[in-house]
Design a protein around this motif. Sequence first.
Motif, PDB file in Angstrom:
ATOM      1  N   ARG A  37       0.827  -1.201   0.000  1.00 39.17           N
ATOM      2  CA  ARG A  37       0.000   0.000   0.000  1.00 39.17           C
ATOM      3  C   ARG A  37       0.864   1.255   0.000  1.00 39.17           C
ATOM      4  O   ARG A  37       0.541   2.238  -0.653  1.00 39.17           O
ATOM      5  N   ARG A  40       2.262   2.090  -3.652  1.00 38.30           N
ATOM      6  CA  ARG A  40       1.302   2.051  -4.751  1.00 38.30           C
ATOM      7  C   ARG A  40       1.585   3.176  -5.745  1.00 38.30           C
ATOM      8  O   ARG A  40       2.130   4.209  -5.405  1.00 38.30           O
ATOM      9  N   ARG A  41       1.179   2.965  -6.978  1.00 40.40           N
ATOM     10  CA  ARG A  41       1.405   3.964  -8.032  1.00 40.40           C
ATOM     11  C   ARG A  41       0.452   5.139  -7.907  1.00 40.40           C
ATOM     12  O   ARG A  41       0.856   6.287  -7.997  1.00 40.40           O
ATOM     13  N   ASP A  42      -0.822   4.828  -7.724  1.00 42.47           N
ATOM     14  CA  ASP A  42      -1.829   5.890  -7.631  1.00 42.47           C
ATOM     15  C   ASP A  42      -1.997   6.263  -6.168  1.00 42.47           C
ATOM     16  O   ASP A  42      -2.508   5.479  -5.369  1.00 42.47           O
ATOM     17  N   ILE A  43      -1.576   7.449  -5.808  1.00 38.21           N
ATOM     18  CA  ILE A  43      -1.582   7.877  -4.408  1.00 38.21           C
ATOM     19  C   ILE A  43      -3.005   7.979  -3.856  1.00 38.21           C
ATOM     20  O   ILE A  43      -3.220   7.856  -2.651  1.00 38.21           O
ATOM     21  N   ASP A  44      -3.992   8.179  -4.726  1.00 36.37           N
ATOM     22  CA  ASP A  44      -5.378   8.304  -4.281  1.00 36.37           C
ATOM     23  C   ASP A  44      -6.082   6.955  -4.141  1.00 36.37           C
ATOM     24  O   ASP A  44      -7.210   6.897  -3.672  1.00 36.37           O
ATOM     25  N   ASP A  45      -5.435   5.895  -4.560  1.00 34.31           N
ATOM     26  CA  ASP A  45      -6.045   4.568  -4.506  1.00 34.31           C
ATOM     27  C   ASP A  45      -5.735   3.916  -3.157  1.00 34.31           C
ATOM     28  O   ASP A  45      -4.895   3.034  -3.048  1.00 34.31           O
TER      29      ASP A  45
END
Length: 76
Positions: A37, A40-45
């Motif tokens: 976590r 992760r690539r997408d900080i908003d995910d």
Amino acid sequence: MHLPDAILFASDATRYVIVGAALLLLSALAMRGDRRRAKRRDIDDVGIMPWRDIAALASMGGLIVLTFGIMGWIRG
């Protein structure tokens, strides 16, 4: 549920050690989930599982139960 004879006739200390080891394994898996976590690539995910809390509680509980099991083995 059918338990193997090795677990069915094991002492309480052995069962504590097994449960403690299982909790420490759960803690390791939760630490891996927290690391995934964090990277992760997408900080908003953001996920909904509190991996850090699960890892902390499982490791604390695992160490306590494992300590009781080892103390039981030592005392006989």
